[in-house]
Write an enzyme that holds these catalytic residues in place. Sequence first.
Site, PDB file in Angstrom:
ATOM      1  N   LYS A  63       5.833  -3.736  -1.847  1.00 45.39           N
ATOM      2  CA  LYS A  63       5.440  -4.532  -3.003  1.00 45.39           C
ATOM      3  C   LYS A  63       6.662  -5.201  -3.625  1.00 45.39           C
ATOM      4  O   LYS A  63       7.779  -4.704  -3.476  1.00 45.39           O
ATOM      5  CB  LYS A  63       4.812  -3.609  -4.065  1.00 45.39           C
ATOM      6  N   ARG A  91      -7.748   2.622   0.816  1.00 49.31           N
ATOM      7  CA  ARG A  91      -8.994   2.668   1.590  1.00 49.31           C
ATOM      8  C   ARG A  91      -8.849   3.568   2.819  1.00 49.31           C
ATOM      9  O   ARG A  91      -9.827   4.131   3.285  1.00 49.31           O
ATOM     10  CB  ARG A  91      -9.426   1.239   1.954  1.00 49.31           C
TER      11      ARG A  91
END
Length: 493
Positions: free
Chosen positions: A270, A344
């Site tokens: 990130k 996920r």
Amino acid sequence: MRWQIVTGSPESVKAQAIVFGVFEDLDFTPLAEGKKLAESARQIRFKGKPGEAFFAFDLFGAPAKHLLAVGLGTRGALGPDGLRAASALAVRKLHERFLKEVALALPLDADSPQARSEAISALTEGLLLANERFGRYKTGEETPYDGLHACRILVPKRKPEYEEGARRGEVLARATLFARTLVSEPSNVLTPARMAEEAKKLAKEYGFTLKVYDEEACEKMGMGAYLAVARGSKNPPRFIHLSYRPKGARFRLGLVGKGLTFDSGGLSLKPADNMGAMKSDMAGSAAVLGAMKAIGELKPAVAVEAVMAMAENMPGGSAYRPGDILTSMSGKTIEVLNTDAEGRLTLADALAYVQRQKVDAVVDLATLTGACVVALGPDYAGAMGNDQAFLDEVLAAAKGSGDLIWPLPLPEAYGKYIKSAVADVANISRIRGGGALTAGLFLKHFVDEGTPWVHLDIAGPALREEDGIDSHKAEGSGAGVRTLARLALSKGA
Ligand code: BES
Ligand code: ZN
Ligand code: ZN
């Protein structure tokens, strides 16, 4: 803070300050000095709208008391949300004056016992939640002020539903505060192992059964998706399973919380700006633990299986990579196209595991996508699911709870965007838009068709960027705790 339910006139109650709720008709008549107060209110153009408040001092004899008038909006439109906001606003204002003892005179005379109970519960939540701050790492303040110590809640008439409602409000508030603290704790403190210790404390206090699986045990269960995410960190993963199995339960609810104690993005790193906010990437699991605390206190007649796949997403030497193909516990294979879509992957295995516990329905909570924040902004969680009736039950539990949740679609037609050329499914969408929905569709791959399932994307509300109604800037919000607890209560009723 201690609270107590009292009757009598606002002026006669022992307190340093009286909080008086006023509607837009500016009716101050319940107070002896009401006429004067109505005049001052008009003079300063106080309209009695929600969010408005003004102080008057030197009232009601000796020792003089502070009066804090708070706006309640139009008469007849006030519900639990308005009461929660009013008591929380009052607490913020009382903090400005370093007050410690207060009496609250807010309208609690709703027409059914149920409505009165909900009203006082919301008021108590606002009071306790707004009073508490995450201050444990601030050292050396000269004259520390630690908020209100005592509150007397004025009711028109003693009734059992007032005691019961205030007690439930306190339980919900303490459970929410517990989750908030877990989210606010930094990632160097709140590791997967620490989260397992927190689960252990809950198990001991409330008699839950606890299983904690380490890396080796997860390997044996075939959790290839979850373990891939955990591999890049020196902090080892912990898979937590708490169960609550009361006698007489006719329904078994599965709760799954995303538990990334930090999400650096992994090798798909990130940007540096605001990466620190990713300490909150375990807010789903914090909400599940918070809900379990409330369930332990309130003991609804519903069985609950709570599952949290705790890990840290880091770019260490053994980190998983873009291009890797993982085999999940369900047997389905996943192509990793971006290691920052890690939540996920952990949820895929957590969902497979929870369904082996013979649950009747599953709710998962996850700080899953930035796209959900783009769609709904900072206050709303997005809700998706495979069963309209169960989704409606979750939304009903959220209504008036203090959690804001809005439904989003799971369009079957978008399934094509997460197709993989080499595996059963890819972990990111090949198009830019609709990221919250394609994430939801990815999860749907790991839910059996016969299992009613709701996915709550809490990426927006999990960590507060600004003050919320009963939460504080830069702190965890405890989003989802009250909805889950209320869902369990309704299932156990
Ligand atoms: N934990 C983040 C999502 C997130 C974003 C939570 C902002 C809270 C606030 C998640 O793991 C993530 O990085 N998602 C990516 C997915 C993308 C790579 C498909 C995102 O939303 O950008
Ligand atoms: Zn991520
Ligand atoms: Zn994440």
